[in-house]
Enzyme design. Sequence first.
Site, PDB file in Angstrom:
ATOM      1  N   HIS A 143       0.832  -1.213   0.000  1.00 13.45           N
ATOM      2  CA  HIS A 143       0.000   0.000   0.000  1.00 13.45           C
ATOM      3  C   HIS A 143       0.862   1.257   0.000  1.00 13.45           C
ATOM      4  O   HIS A 143       0.628   2.183  -0.781  1.00 13.45           O
ATOM      5  CB  HIS A 143      -0.919  -0.014   1.225  1.00 13.45           C
ATOM      6  CG  HIS A 143      -1.687   1.250   1.427  1.00 13.45           C
ATOM      7  ND1 HIS A 143      -2.949   1.444   0.928  1.00 13.45           N
ATOM      8  CD2 HIS A 143      -1.349   2.403   2.060  1.00 13.45           C
ATOM      9  CE1 HIS A 143      -3.368   2.657   1.253  1.00 13.45           C
ATOM     10  NE2 HIS A 143      -2.411   3.252   1.954  1.00 13.45           N
ATOM     11  N   GLU A 144       1.867   1.285   0.869  1.00 16.26           N
ATOM     12  CA  GLU A 144       2.705   2.478   0.966  1.00 16.26           C
ATOM     13  C   GLU A 144       3.560   2.662  -0.295  1.00 16.26           C
ATOM     14  O   GLU A 144       3.753   3.786  -0.765  1.00 16.26           O
ATOM     15  CB  GLU A 144       3.593   2.391   2.210  1.00 16.26           C
ATOM     16  CG  GLU A 144       2.829   2.311   3.524  1.00 16.26           C
ATOM     17  CD  GLU A 144       1.850   3.465   3.716  1.00 16.26           C
ATOM     18  OE1 GLU A 144       2.122   4.572   3.212  1.00 16.26           O
ATOM     19  OE2 GLU A 144       0.799   3.249   4.352  1.00 16.26           O
ATOM     20  N   HIS A 147       1.648   4.386  -3.081  1.00 17.86           N
ATOM     21  CA  HIS A 147       1.605   5.850  -3.031  1.00 17.86           C
ATOM     22  C   HIS A 147       2.793   6.452  -3.787  1.00 17.86           C
ATOM     23  O   HIS A 147       2.646   7.443  -4.515  1.00 17.86           O
ATOM     24  CB  HIS A 147       1.642   6.332  -1.581  1.00 17.86           C
ATOM     25  CG  HIS A 147       0.336   6.222  -0.859  1.00 17.86           C
ATOM     26  ND1 HIS A 147      -0.831   6.798  -1.312  1.00 17.86           N
ATOM     27  CD2 HIS A 147       0.010   5.599   0.307  1.00 17.86           C
ATOM     28  CE1 HIS A 147      -1.809   6.549  -0.465  1.00 17.86           C
ATOM     29  NE2 HIS A 147      -1.324   5.816   0.528  1.00 17.86           N
ATOM     30  N   GLU A 201      -5.977   6.899  -1.158  1.00 14.48           N
ATOM     31  CA  GLU A 201      -5.884   5.744  -0.278  1.00 14.48           C
ATOM     32  C   GLU A 201      -6.541   4.513  -0.907  1.00 14.48           C
ATOM     33  O   GLU A 201      -6.003   3.402  -0.833  1.00 14.48           O
ATOM     34  CB  GLU A 201      -6.538   6.056   1.076  1.00 14.48           C
ATOM     35  CG  GLU A 201      -5.790   7.086   1.911  1.00 14.48           C
ATOM     36  CD  GLU A 201      -4.440   6.577   2.375  1.00 14.48           C
ATOM     37  OE1 GLU A 201      -4.276   5.352   2.527  1.00 14.48           O
ATOM     38  OE2 GLU A 201      -3.546   7.392   2.587  1.00 14.48           O
TER      39      GLU A 201
END
Length: 273
Positions: A143-144, A147, A201
């Site tokens: 997920h990070e 970004h 997100e």
Amino acid sequence: MPALRVIATVSLCLSALVLGGCETTTSGGSVGTERKQLLLGSSQELDQMAAQAYAKLKAESAARGALNKDGAMLQRVRAIAGRLEPQTRVFRPDAPGWNWEVNVITSNELNAFCMPGGKIMVYSGLINQLHLTDDEIAIVLGHEIAHALREHSREQMSQAMAAQTAIGIGATLFGLGEGSAGVANAGYEALVATRFSRDDESEADRIGLELTARAGYDPRAGVTLWQKMIKSSQGGRPPEFLSSHPAEASRVQQIQALLPTVMPLYDDARRRG
């Protein structure tokens, strides 16, 4: 109300900027996230800023004895990140060649992030307090990393720059004072800027889930991860439409909906070892 006229002008100016300054940074992958983005400035400049901020954070953490204190945890996190990093080529061919770096800070904070250019930091509290499995850590890191792949930080900065310019133009056109411009700015922050962040997100959840599966980590861990996050949440939270993050329940629903897409990628990765 004058402030509403300014907000309307902001929307028109932002639309014009979007039409004139959009590009794409990543391919859509199997989860289908390809879209145009408003990206002002250069990614190289932001990468340099991120590297400086990351170095500062490392130095401060090392000074208080909190950087990479747990060798076993550091090795574990770096091993997981090392399997995720090559999979980034699916979304960006240049990403595997980034100057990746992974470190761990000893802290009770439930946090992790990946700065532009691949600078990853994990806080030990996230792993220890939630008793994360390797699959769940992979979900977090995926997920990070998403970004950074999507350049969400650069996009957010571009949107803020465009909004401030538009608000200034609108206030000048309508002869409004600083008070009305301030109201318009507050309206933008509450209703527009938070939407961008919320969308980011959700997008990072989708990309991260695919990265996790391609690296041979079970994407179903996304469900158990957010179940743990829901259980650990304390106190109230703002309504989802005013929040910068999707409600945890919404994230679980999205992950469950994507499992038929990403499970074959996971199965293939497992077969290939």
